[in-house]
Design a protein around this motif. Structure first.
Motif, short mmCIF file in Angstrom:
data_model
loop_
_atom_site.label_atom_id
_atom_site.label_comp_id
_atom_site.label_asym_id
_atom_site.label_seq_id
_atom_site.Cartn_x
_atom_site.Cartn_y
_atom_site.Cartn_z
N ALA A 19 9.67 5.26 4.00
CA ALA A 19 11.11 5.13 3.76
C ALA A 19 11.76 4.37 4.91
O ALA A 19 11.53 4.67 6.08
N GLN A 20 12.56 3.37 4.58
CA GLN A 20 13.21 2.55 5.60
C GLN A 20 14.46 3.21 6.16
O GLN A 20 14.89 2.91 7.26
N SER A 21 15.12 4.05 5.37
CA SER A 21 16.33 4.73 5.84
C SER A 21 16.42 6.09 5.18
O SER A 21 15.83 6.34 4.14
N ASP A 22 17.21 6.97 5.80
CA ASP A 22 17.36 8.30 5.22
C ASP A 22 18.56 8.31 4.26
O ASP A 22 19.28 7.33 4.11
N LEU A 23 18.75 9.43 3.62
CA LEU A 23 19.79 9.56 2.59
C LEU A 23 21.20 9.36 3.16
O LEU A 23 22.05 8.73 2.53
N GLN A 24 21.47 9.84 4.34
CA GLN A 24 22.80 9.71 4.93
C GLN A 24 23.15 8.24 5.19
O GLN A 24 24.29 7.82 4.97
N THR A 25 22.19 7.46 5.63
CA THR A 25 22.44 6.04 5.90
C THR A 25 22.74 5.31 4.60
O THR A 25 23.63 4.47 4.55
N VAL A 26 22.03 5.64 3.53
CA VAL A 26 22.27 5.01 2.23
C VAL A 26 23.67 5.37 1.72
O VAL A 26 24.40 4.50 1.22
N LEU A 27 24.07 6.63 1.85
CA LEU A 27 25.40 7.05 1.40
C LEU A 27 26.51 6.37 2.20
O LEU A 27 27.53 5.95 1.63
N LYS A 28 26.34 6.26 3.51
CA LYS A 28 27.34 5.57 4.34
C LYS A 28 27.46 4.10 3.94
O LYS A 28 28.55 3.56 3.87
N GLY A 29 26.33 3.45 3.69
CA GLY A 29 26.35 2.04 3.27
C GLY A 29 27.06 1.86 1.94
O GLY A 29 27.86 0.94 1.76
N GLY A 30 26.81 2.75 0.98
CA GLY A 30 27.49 2.69 -0.31
C GLY A 30 28.98 2.92 -0.16
O GLY A 30 29.80 2.27 -0.81
N GLU A 31 29.35 3.85 0.71
CA GLU A 31 30.77 4.13 0.95
C GLU A 31 31.48 2.91 1.54
O GLU A 31 32.59 2.55 1.14
N LEU A 32 30.84 2.25 2.50
CA LEU A 32 31.43 1.04 3.09
C LEU A 32 31.57 -0.07 2.06
O LEU A 32 32.58 -0.77 2.03
N LEU A 33 30.58 -0.21 1.21
CA LEU A 33 30.63 -1.24 0.18
C LEU A 33 31.76 -0.99 -0.80
O LEU A 33 32.54 -1.88 -1.12
N ILE A 34 31.91 0.24 -1.26
CA ILE A 34 32.97 0.59 -2.21
C ILE A 34 34.35 0.40 -1.59
O ILE A 34 35.25 -0.14 -2.21
N SER A 35 34.54 0.86 -0.35
CA SER A 35 35.85 0.71 0.29
C SER A 35 36.19 -0.76 0.51
O SER A 35 37.34 -1.16 0.40
N GLY A 36 35.19 -1.57 0.81
CA GLY A 36 35.44 -3.00 0.96
C GLY A 36 35.88 -3.64 -0.34
O GLY A 36 36.76 -4.49 -0.37
N LEU A 37 35.29 -3.22 -1.45
CA LEU A 37 35.68 -3.77 -2.75
C LEU A 37 37.07 -3.32 -3.15
O LEU A 37 37.82 -4.09 -3.76
N THR A 38 37.47 -2.10 -2.83
CA THR A 38 38.81 -1.65 -3.18
C THR A 38 39.87 -2.40 -2.39
O THR A 38 40.98 -2.60 -2.88
N ILE A 39 39.57 -2.82 -1.19
CA ILE A 39 40.52 -3.62 -0.41
C ILE A 39 40.80 -4.93 -1.12
O ILE A 39 41.94 -5.37 -1.25
N PHE A 40 39.75 -5.58 -1.63
CA PHE A 40 39.94 -6.84 -2.36
C PHE A 40 40.75 -6.61 -3.63
O PHE A 40 41.59 -7.41 -3.99
N LYS A 41 40.51 -5.50 -4.31
CA LYS A 41 41.21 -5.21 -5.57
C LYS A 41 42.70 -5.00 -5.32
O LYS A 41 43.53 -5.54 -6.02
N THR A 42 43.06 -4.21 -4.32
CA THR A 42 44.47 -3.94 -4.06
C THR A 42 45.19 -5.18 -3.56
O THR A 42 46.35 -5.40 -3.91
N SER A 43 44.55 -6.00 -2.76
CA SER A 43 45.22 -7.20 -2.27
C SER A 43 45.46 -8.18 -3.41
O SER A 43 46.46 -8.88 -3.44
N LYS A 44 44.58 -8.25 -4.37
CA LYS A 44 44.75 -9.13 -5.52
C LYS A 44 45.93 -8.68 -6.38
O LYS A 44 46.71 -9.48 -6.85
#
Length: 133
Positions: A19-44
């Motif tokens: 395994a390259q990463s543990d579950l917590q690292t995967v969840l943090k990465g997904g959270e960052l990705l989702i929050s980044g996408l919501t920033i683009f949506k609200t600014s649009k």
């Protein structure tokens, strides 16, 4: 020879199944990705509400002949805006980047008779359908 290949495959499979990463690292990465996408949506969304132009105004023709759709209005500087669309039977034509405001419109038939005439306040994207009443 077979034994060496088997040992080599087992060794390589161990490195790739690790395994390259543990579950917590995967969840943090997904959270960052989702929050980044919501920033683009609200600014649009905020740029559309604050905009002084309409992205598109479309007109559909449901009459038996082609029509000419004319609009006349004024922008904020007081300059007159004239637009004309020729729309075939069962066709659809669009105007893009039209300043918001109140426009007078005319629907002209091929024999130059005025089918409809009036005023319309353009504040958002719209599709106007011209059909028999």
């Amino acid at each position: 020879m077979k034994a060496k290949i088997t040992v080599l495959l087992c060794t390589l499979s161990y490195f790739f199944s690790f395994a390259q990463s543990d579950l917590q690292t995967v969840l943090k990465g997904g959270e960052l990705l989702i929050s980044g996408l919501t920033i683009f949506k609200t600014s649009k969304e905020t740029t559309k509400k604050d905009s002084k132009v309409i992205e598109s105004v479309c007109v559909k023709n449901k009459l038996v002949d082609k029509i000419t759709f004319r609009i006349v209005g004024k922008n904020e500087e007081g300059d007159e805006i004239k637009k004309e669309l020729v729309i075939q039977k069962d066709g659809k034509e669009c105007l893009f980047v039209l300043p918001k405001g109140i426009y007078t419109y005319e629907v002209v038939l091929p024999n130059k008779d005025i089918y409809k005439k009036g005023e319309y306040k353009f504040v958002e994207e719209v599709v106007i359908t011209i059909k028999d009443d």
